[in-house]
Design an enzyme around this catalytic site. Structure first.
Site, PDB file in Angstrom:
ATOM      1  N   TYR A 186     -73.586 -95.760  77.698  1.00 16.05           N
ATOM      2  CA  TYR A 186     -72.900 -97.014  78.004  1.00 16.05           C
ATOM      3  C   TYR A 186     -72.567 -97.053  79.485  1.00 16.05           C
ATOM      4  O   TYR A 186     -72.211 -96.036  80.083  1.00 16.05           O
ATOM      5  CB  TYR A 186     -71.604 -97.088  77.175  1.00 16.05           C
ATOM      6  CG  TYR A 186     -70.793 -98.343  77.402  1.00 16.05           C
ATOM      7  CD1 TYR A 186     -71.269 -99.582  76.996  1.00 16.05           C
ATOM      8  CD2 TYR A 186     -69.549 -98.285  78.021  1.00 16.05           C
ATOM      9  CE1 TYR A 186     -70.529-100.736  77.197  1.00 16.05           C
ATOM     10  CE2 TYR A 186     -68.787 -99.435  78.222  1.00 16.05           C
ATOM     11  CZ  TYR A 186     -69.286-100.656  77.810  1.00 16.05           C
ATOM     12  OH  TYR A 186     -68.554-101.795  78.006  1.00 16.05           O
ATOM     13  N   ASP A 211     -60.358-103.718  87.110  1.00 15.71           N
ATOM     14  CA  ASP A 211     -61.424-104.315  86.299  1.00 15.71           C
ATOM     15  C   ASP A 211     -61.137-105.802  86.081  1.00 15.71           C
ATOM     16  O   ASP A 211     -60.777-106.223  84.981  1.00 15.71           O
ATOM     17  CB  ASP A 211     -61.452-103.537  84.965  1.00 15.71           C
ATOM     18  CG  ASP A 211     -62.576-103.970  84.049  1.00 15.71           C
ATOM     19  OD1 ASP A 211     -63.517-104.639  84.516  1.00 15.71           O
ATOM     20  OD2 ASP A 211     -62.496-103.643  82.842  1.00 15.71           O
ATOM     21  N   ASP A 242     -72.183-103.263  80.381  1.00 15.00           N
ATOM     22  CA  ASP A 242     -71.054-104.198  80.327  1.00 15.00           C
ATOM     23  C   ASP A 242     -71.296-105.286  81.385  1.00 15.00           C
ATOM     24  O   ASP A 242     -71.172-105.042  82.584  1.00 15.00           O
ATOM     25  CB  ASP A 242     -69.782-103.406  80.642  1.00 15.00           C
ATOM     26  CG  ASP A 242     -68.528-104.245  80.649  1.00 15.00           C
ATOM     27  OD1 ASP A 242     -68.615-105.478  80.518  1.00 15.00           O
ATOM     28  OD2 ASP A 242     -67.440-103.642  80.794  1.00 15.00           O
ATOM     29  N   ASP A 302     -69.594-108.089  81.575  1.00 13.28           N
ATOM     30  CA  ASP A 302     -68.383-108.919  81.666  1.00 13.28           C
ATOM     31  C   ASP A 302     -68.625-110.317  81.074  1.00 13.28           C
ATOM     32  O   ASP A 302     -69.077-110.437  79.958  1.00 13.28           O
ATOM     33  CB  ASP A 302     -67.906-108.995  83.119  1.00 13.28           C
ATOM     34  CG  ASP A 302     -67.298-107.676  83.613  1.00 13.28           C
ATOM     35  OD1 ASP A 302     -66.940-106.834  82.770  1.00 13.28           O
ATOM     36  OD2 ASP A 302     -67.193-107.490  84.824  1.00 13.28           O
ATOM     37  N   HIS A 341     -73.562-106.562  77.062  1.00 13.96           N
ATOM     38  CA  HIS A 341     -72.605-107.381  76.320  1.00 13.96           C
ATOM     39  C   HIS A 341     -71.942-108.387  77.234  1.00 13.96           C
ATOM     40  O   HIS A 341     -71.681-108.141  78.406  1.00 13.96           O
ATOM     41  CB  HIS A 341     -71.599-106.566  75.511  1.00 13.96           C
ATOM     42  CG  HIS A 341     -70.630-105.705  76.258  1.00 13.96           C
ATOM     43  ND1 HIS A 341     -69.518-106.214  76.878  1.00 13.96           N
ATOM     44  CD2 HIS A 341     -70.588-104.374  76.428  1.00 13.96           C
ATOM     45  CE1 HIS A 341     -68.838-105.207  77.409  1.00 13.96           C
ATOM     46  NE2 HIS A 341     -69.457-104.082  77.170  1.00 13.96           N
ATOM     47  N   GLU A 390     -68.724-111.223  77.233  1.00 11.29           N
ATOM     48  CA  GLU A 390     -67.456-111.436  76.524  1.00 11.29           C
ATOM     49  C   GLU A 390     -66.989-112.881  76.646  1.00 11.29           C
ATOM     50  O   GLU A 390     -67.421-113.615  77.551  1.00 11.29           O
ATOM     51  CB  GLU A 390     -66.402-110.456  77.058  1.00 11.29           C
ATOM     52  CG  GLU A 390     -65.998-110.689  78.489  1.00 11.29           C
ATOM     53  CD  GLU A 390     -65.450-109.426  79.169  1.00 11.29           C
ATOM     54  OE1 GLU A 390     -65.868-108.300  78.820  1.00 11.29           O
ATOM     55  OE2 GLU A 390     -64.617-109.586  80.077  1.00 11.29           O
ATOM     56  N   CYS A 420     -59.236-106.234  81.576  1.00 11.36           N
ATOM     57  CA  CYS A 420     -59.472-105.247  80.523  1.00 11.36           C
ATOM     58  C   CYS A 420     -59.035-105.833  79.190  1.00 11.36           C
ATOM     59  O   CYS A 420     -57.966-106.443  79.084  1.00 11.36           O
ATOM     60  CB  CYS A 420     -58.706-103.974  80.819  1.00 11.36           C
ATOM     61  SG  CYS A 420     -58.544-102.905  79.369  1.00 11.36           S
ATOM     62  N   ARG A 441     -69.159-110.015  72.825  1.00 10.29           N
ATOM     63  CA  ARG A 441     -67.831-109.408  72.634  1.00 10.29           C
ATOM     64  C   ARG A 441     -66.814-110.521  72.452  1.00 10.29           C
ATOM     65  O   ARG A 441     -66.792-111.476  73.235  1.00 10.29           O
ATOM     66  CB  ARG A 441     -67.509-108.569  73.871  1.00 10.29           C
ATOM     67  CG  ARG A 441     -66.032-108.297  74.058  1.00 10.29           C
ATOM     68  CD  ARG A 441     -65.794-107.285  75.152  1.00 10.29           C
ATOM     69  NE  ARG A 441     -64.518-107.460  75.783  1.00 10.29           N
ATOM     70  CZ  ARG A 441     -64.032-106.670  76.736  1.00 10.29           C
ATOM     71  NH1 ARG A 441     -64.753-105.638  77.175  1.00 10.29           N
ATOM     72  NH2 ARG A 441     -62.858-106.899  77.261  1.00 10.29           N
ATOM     73  N   GLU A 456     -63.450-106.502  70.096  1.00  5.96           N
ATOM     74  CA  GLU A 456     -62.554-105.900  71.095  1.00  5.96           C
ATOM     75  C   GLU A 456     -61.098-105.851  70.642  1.00  5.96           C
ATOM     76  O   GLU A 456     -60.580-106.805  70.035  1.00  5.96           O
ATOM     77  CB  GLU A 456     -62.662-106.697  72.415  1.00  5.96           C
ATOM     78  CG  GLU A 456     -61.728-106.244  73.528  1.00  5.96           C
ATOM     79  CD  GLU A 456     -62.003-104.838  74.083  1.00  5.96           C
ATOM     80  OE1 GLU A 456     -62.316-103.926  73.304  1.00  5.96           O
ATOM     81  OE2 GLU A 456     -61.889-104.661  75.309  1.00  5.96           O
ATOM     82  N   ASN A 477     -64.885-100.236  70.046  1.00  3.26           N
ATOM     83  CA  ASN A 477     -64.554 -99.701  71.370  1.00  3.26           C
ATOM     84  C   ASN A 477     -63.430 -98.682  71.230  1.00  3.26           C
ATOM     85  O   ASN A 477     -62.285 -99.049  71.002  1.00  3.26           O
ATOM     86  CB  ASN A 477     -64.121-100.874  72.268  1.00  3.26           C
ATOM     87  CG  ASN A 477     -63.674-100.427  73.650  1.00  3.26           C
ATOM     88  OD1 ASN A 477     -63.836 -99.267  74.027  1.00  3.26           O
ATOM     89  ND2 ASN A 477     -63.127-101.354  74.418  1.00  3.26           N
TER      90      ASN A 477
END
Ligand SMILES: C[C@](O)(C(=O)O)[C@H](CC(=O)O)C(=O)O
Ligand SMILES: [Mg+2]
Length: 304
Positions: free
Chosen positions: A51, A65, A92, A94, A119, A121, A129, A164, A194, A216
């Site tokens: 990952y 983040d 990731d 985002d 992924h 989101e 986060c 996500r 998530e 996760n």
């Protein structure tokens, strides 16, 4: 030379393996790799995938983040990791680095970088986060547009598009389940649930949807740290340990720096370090020597 410098498995084969893993009934464990060297260990130890965490990548740049990193930066970092591993790499991405059209471009660029899946989101920009409070999400229709754009941009049908949802902590688990259903209908291959809290939440999610699910297991967050065997029994298909290697490394680095600062030597830390010989083993250093002697195997006579 095979397998040196770069791994041998093609991006197409990694994507096939990722998809096969998701329908195998065995949970696919993807620890976060903070660099390519870590990815080599992830493979050697026997995990199913690697990952690339946005949180760990931005933290490595000494940034929070909150969506400050760019597609170009994330791609370069992820490509370096994908290059050295035979395992599928999940990145990731985002919120997709912009509007739905940018999410589509993100898919093509990560495909070209040899990545097996990404992924996206449903948070607004700037994101944060998923385990912090105060998150905000876009409407379901907006996320569906994001996903449809991503799915339509994919050229390799095996590239995995994971959606996500951060909705559980904002609108509740039932709303998150409704969103997951809509995201799967929009073409998502995998749903990242998530910031669920307990095993019961994971069970409820599993019972409600008929699409592969990703858990996760990040530390110091909202979710209980549920062992992979339990997640597998619940019927989850994949699990990430996104920031674990960064936290382990940073814990050791901080401790070590303090010892050197206080004691003036790292002598007492040697047992905790990866030795030079172990490092060279992971790097397959000896095989580079063999490669060199294979090339420089001629001799010159005096007239040359
Ligand atoms: C998975 C995640 O998106 C990540 O960037 O690794 C983070 C992890 C974390 O901050 O612990 C998240 O869950 O938002
Ligand atoms: Mg992230």
């Amino acid at each position: 030379m095979t397998g040196l410098i770069a791994a041998t498995t093609s991006a197409a084969d990694k994507r096939i393996a990722f998809r096969a893993g998701l329908t195998s009934g065995k949970i696919q464990r993807f620890p976060g790799a903070i660099n390519p060297l870590t990815a080599k260990l992830v493979q050697e130890i026997g995990f199913e995938g690697v990952y690339v965490s946005g949180g760990a990548f931005s933290a490595g740049l000494a940034l929070p983040d909150i969506g400050l990193t760019t597609l170009t930066e994330v791609t370069a970092h992820s490509a370096q990791i994908a290059r050295v591993t035979d395992l599928p790499v999940l990145v990731d991405a985002d919120t997709g680095f912009g509007e739905p059209m940018s999410a589509a471009r993100t898919v093509t660029i990560l495909e070209d970088a040899g990545i097996a899946g990404l992924h996206l989101e449903d948070q607004i920009n700037p994101k944060r986060c998923g385990h912090l409070d105060g998150k905000a999400i876009v409407g379901t229709d907006e996320m569906v547009r994001r996903l449809r754009a991503a799915v339509s941009a994919r050229r390799d049908p095996n590239f995995v598009i994971c959606a996500r949802t951060d909705a559980a902590g904002i609108e509740g688990i039932d709303a998150a389940i409704d969103r997951a259903t809509a995201y799967a209908e929009a073409g998502a291959d995998l749903i990242f649930t998530e910031a669920l809290y307990t095993t019961a939440d994971f069970e409820k999610f599993r019972a409600a949807v008929d699409v592969p699910l990703l858990a996760n297991m990040t530390e110091f967050g909202k979710s209980q740290l549920i062992p992979a065997q339990v997640l597998e029994k619940i019927g989850y298909n994949a699990v990430i340990y996104p920031v674990t290697t960064l936290r382990l490394a940073m814990g050791a680095i901080e401790k070590g720096l303090r010892v050197i600062h206080e004691e003036g030597t790292q002598e007492t830390l040697l047992d905790e370090m990866q030795t030079r010989s172990r490092l060279y083993e992971v790097l397959e250093y000896e095989r580079y020597n063999e490669f060199d002697s294979g090339i420089f195997n001629f001799t010159l006579d005096r007239r040359q």
